[in-house]
Design a protein around this motif. Structure first.
Motif, short mmCIF file in Angstrom:
data_model
loop_
_atom_site.label_atom_id
_atom_site.label_comp_id
_atom_site.label_asym_id
_atom_site.label_seq_id
_atom_site.Cartn_x
_atom_site.Cartn_y
_atom_site.Cartn_z
N GLU A 135 0.85 -1.18 0.00
CA GLU A 135 0.00 0.00 0.00
C GLU A 135 0.89 1.23 0.00
O GLU A 135 1.94 1.23 0.62
CB GLU A 135 -0.83 0.02 1.29
N LEU A 136 0.46 2.29 -0.68
CA LEU A 136 1.20 3.55 -0.58
C LEU A 136 0.97 4.20 0.79
O LEU A 136 1.88 4.78 1.37
CB LEU A 136 0.77 4.52 -1.67
N SER A 137 -0.26 4.08 1.27
CA SER A 137 -0.64 4.67 2.54
C SER A 137 0.37 4.36 3.64
O SER A 137 0.72 3.21 3.87
CB SER A 137 -2.02 4.12 2.92
N GLY A 138 0.83 5.38 4.32
CA GLY A 138 1.76 5.19 5.42
C GLY A 138 3.22 5.15 5.02
O GLY A 138 4.10 5.10 5.89
N SER A 139 3.51 5.18 3.72
CA SER A 139 4.92 5.13 3.30
C SER A 139 5.47 6.54 3.06
O SER A 139 4.74 7.53 3.06
CB SER A 139 5.07 4.25 2.06
N ALA A 157 0.67 12.51 -3.47
CA ALA A 157 1.20 11.55 -2.50
C ALA A 157 0.53 11.74 -1.14
O ALA A 157 0.18 10.78 -0.46
CB ALA A 157 2.72 11.69 -2.38
N LYS A 158 0.31 12.99 -0.76
CA LYS A 158 -0.34 13.25 0.52
C LYS A 158 -1.80 12.78 0.51
O LYS A 158 -2.31 12.30 1.53
CB LYS A 158 -0.24 14.73 0.90
N ALA A 159 -2.45 12.88 -0.64
CA ALA A 159 -3.82 12.35 -0.75
C ALA A 159 -3.82 10.84 -0.48
O ALA A 159 -4.78 10.29 0.05
CB ALA A 159 -4.40 12.64 -2.13
N PHE A 160 -2.72 10.17 -0.83
CA PHE A 160 -2.58 8.73 -0.56
C PHE A 160 -2.06 8.47 0.86
O PHE A 160 -1.59 7.37 1.15
CB PHE A 160 -1.62 8.08 -1.58
N ASN A 161 -2.10 9.46 1.71
CA ASN A 161 -1.63 9.34 3.10
C ASN A 161 -0.16 8.98 3.20
O ASN A 161 0.25 8.25 4.10
CB ASN A 161 -2.47 8.30 3.87
N MET A 162 0.63 9.49 2.28
CA MET A 162 2.07 9.31 2.37
C MET A 162 2.68 10.51 3.09
O MET A 162 2.11 11.59 3.11
CB MET A 162 2.69 9.20 0.96
N ALA B 97 -11.28 -0.26 2.66
CA ALA B 97 -11.45 0.95 1.84
C ALA B 97 -10.12 1.44 1.27
O ALA B 97 -10.02 1.74 0.08
CB ALA B 97 -12.11 2.05 2.67
N GLN B 98 -9.09 1.48 2.12
CA GLN B 98 -7.84 2.07 1.65
C GLN B 98 -7.18 1.26 0.53
O GLN B 98 -6.94 1.80 -0.54
CB GLN B 98 -6.89 2.27 2.83
N PRO B 99 -6.91 -0.05 0.74
CA PRO B 99 -6.30 -0.79 -0.37
C PRO B 99 -7.18 -0.85 -1.62
O PRO B 99 -6.67 -0.79 -2.74
CB PRO B 99 -6.06 -2.19 0.20
N MET B 100 -8.51 -0.93 -1.44
CA MET B 100 -9.37 -1.02 -2.62
C MET B 100 -9.41 0.28 -3.40
O MET B 100 -9.43 0.28 -4.63
CB MET B 100 -10.77 -1.49 -2.21
N ALA B 101 -9.37 1.40 -2.68
CA ALA B 101 -9.32 2.69 -3.38
C ALA B 101 -7.99 2.83 -4.12
O ALA B 101 -7.95 3.29 -5.27
CB ALA B 101 -9.49 3.84 -2.38
N GLU B 102 -6.89 2.37 -3.50
CA GLU B 102 -5.58 2.42 -4.19
C GLU B 102 -5.61 1.51 -5.43
O GLU B 102 -5.06 1.85 -6.48
CB GLU B 102 -4.45 2.01 -3.24
#
Lengths: 316, 316
Positions: A135-139, A157-162, B97-102
């Protein structure tokens, strides 16, 4: 007032709109400089991609006051001749930001989600739920550059919670970057990078800025993406970093030599993804470029403030 | 108080954290129901993926008060037996939600940027700047569903400057949707869709909700993506829509029959991209699921408000 355009294939809808907006000017739409050259002596404004001018043509353009360059690259402009005549130069710096930011996110999502393996499975007609997904989220994303392109990439990237960390000459803080630092401090942020995204222009300062030592600092899981200029780092340094598993993947859109030679080792390396300098390509390019022209033309006619004025002495 | 877990391979760091947080409880970590069964008669709380229970086991679990299901799918739960005993059931609805949206953004970026062709060029060691590139910016996404998954997808789509239109039973407006409409009004929004993204659960109301007529309304340029449930639309309808160029591409993660049979015509269709029901797979899944457990356990111990309580009569 004659406005001469050497831009090929301008859509009719754009021509109509521009002519309708600026009724006081006569627009001559030419298919390249070959066709435009005969009208240069009459033109007050010249619209070009900036690759077709030389000293002789500037000399011919007796009435020229403003050159609108529908590009960001200015290396082929005859700035000395232009500067002597005090001709105004503006460009469309910034309009690559949107497609390039989409390119960056698209490519890192592909790497994170193992797209190459998934395509392979599809070709084999193979149902396989064991392909690792990240997942991009959190990276963390370290961006080399904090200009318009890097900033738009950081925003996405920030929209992806990076987490986004920008590296620039000044190290000044900017919107969409959680942190910024100077080039000299880069070694302190590289060890926490999941993604290192380079969006730097080619200047004497950025030429071969990245070395072996920088790649040694990146985590083994990290992905390096270069969409700036190919002379940021030697090909052999990237290749070694990937082969010695100092980084997990490289995504490259720009190269020291373009087109990338057919026998270049990059092509064969599975952990290198190659695209053909197309991160900035977009069907929206010409419409957006003419929007900049339109705003500048309005300013030009009304003594307003024009955008993206080029210092002909510095060349940018 | 005994808390029994049948979740396999819970990372040690999570076990430690949970035990440390809830010192008043004894945690028994078992590798699946085979190992957990012997302890069911002592457990007050049972943590499960919800696929391993039946009437006999519920009967055995004399002291059971709460079942924490670390999944969103509840179709295998013996709700009658659970309801008779007034056992509380909660799940982890929303953590996909998060992985599926990504996944959704990754896949539509891949289609927009012609990733399959680019990989082919890379394999051929071919430099090719003529591959058409589209931008997401400025395009429209119609989302079937406005729940947590659709909403997170819409949030990301809006970050890409897309327009988002949500279709739901109620048609109620929700955050991150520029517009919403009811299922009955869907025909009015499909003709402007660049992307149609289905994120609907499988219920009697959504089963085969989409028909030939809906695909006929979508523009020829449009891309259909299904990451909800495979019974939203017949395979043959999607196949025909793609082959007759009513839509330009289909991205499918769910199917009427899973695994998708090896001889299914989808596999051979270039304009159909297949992934193996993996849009929700994420290394963050188990950590996030235990975060929900932790919040609910706190509420359970302190008579607070628990989240995602399941109505055992309705089954969701």
């Amino acid at each position: 007032m004659i406005v001469l355009s050497a831009i090929k294939r301008v859509p009719e809808s754009i021509k109509k709109h521009i002519q309708h907006t600026f009724k006081e000017a006569d627009f001559l739409w030419c298919h390249g400089i070959e066709e435009a050259e005969q009208h240069l002596n009459k033109a007050e404004i010249f619209i070009t991609y900036g690759e077709d001018l030389n000293d002789a043509l500037i000399d011919k353009a007796k009435h020229l006051k403003w050159i609108m360059v529908l590009s960001a690259g200015m290396d082929r402009m005859p700035f000395e001749a232009i500067g002597e005549r005090d001709i105004l130069v503006t460009n469309v710096r910034g309009i690559h930001a949107q497609p390039m930011a989409e390119y960056a996110l698209s490519m890192i999502l592909q790497v994170a989600r193992n797209a190459k393996v998934l395509y392979q499975r599809e070709k084999e007609h193979a149902w396989d739920r064991s392909v690792p997904m990240a997942e991009l989220s959190g990276s963390n994303m370290v961006l080399l550059g904090t200009g318009a392109i890097a900033q738009e990439t950081a925003r996405l990237a920030k929209a992806f919670n990076m987490k986004t960390i920008g590296v620039s000459r000044s190290g000044k803080s900017k919107s969409y970057f959680d942190e910024t630092c100077t080039v000299e401090e880069m070694h302190t942020v590289l060890p926490e990078a999941d993604y290192v995204v380079a969006a730097l222009p080619s200047t004497p300062e950025t030429s071969y800025l990245l070395t072996k030592d920088h790649f040694a600092l990146m985590p083994a899981r990290s992905v390096f993406l270069n969409m700036g200029r190919g002379d940021l780092v030697e090909s052999s340094v990237i290749l070694e970093a990937v082969q010695q598993e100092e980084i997990s993947h490289a995504v490259l859109d720009v190269f020291e030599q373009e087109p990338l030679p057919k026998d270049h080792p990059f092509w064969k390396e599975e952990k290198v993804t190659i695209t053909s300098h197309l991160s900035g390509i977009s069907p929206q390019y010409v419409p957006r470029a003419f929007e900049v022209f339109e705003r500048n033309m309005n300013a030009y006619l009304n003594n307003g403030e024009m955008e993206n004025i080029i210092d002909t002495k510095r060349g940018y």
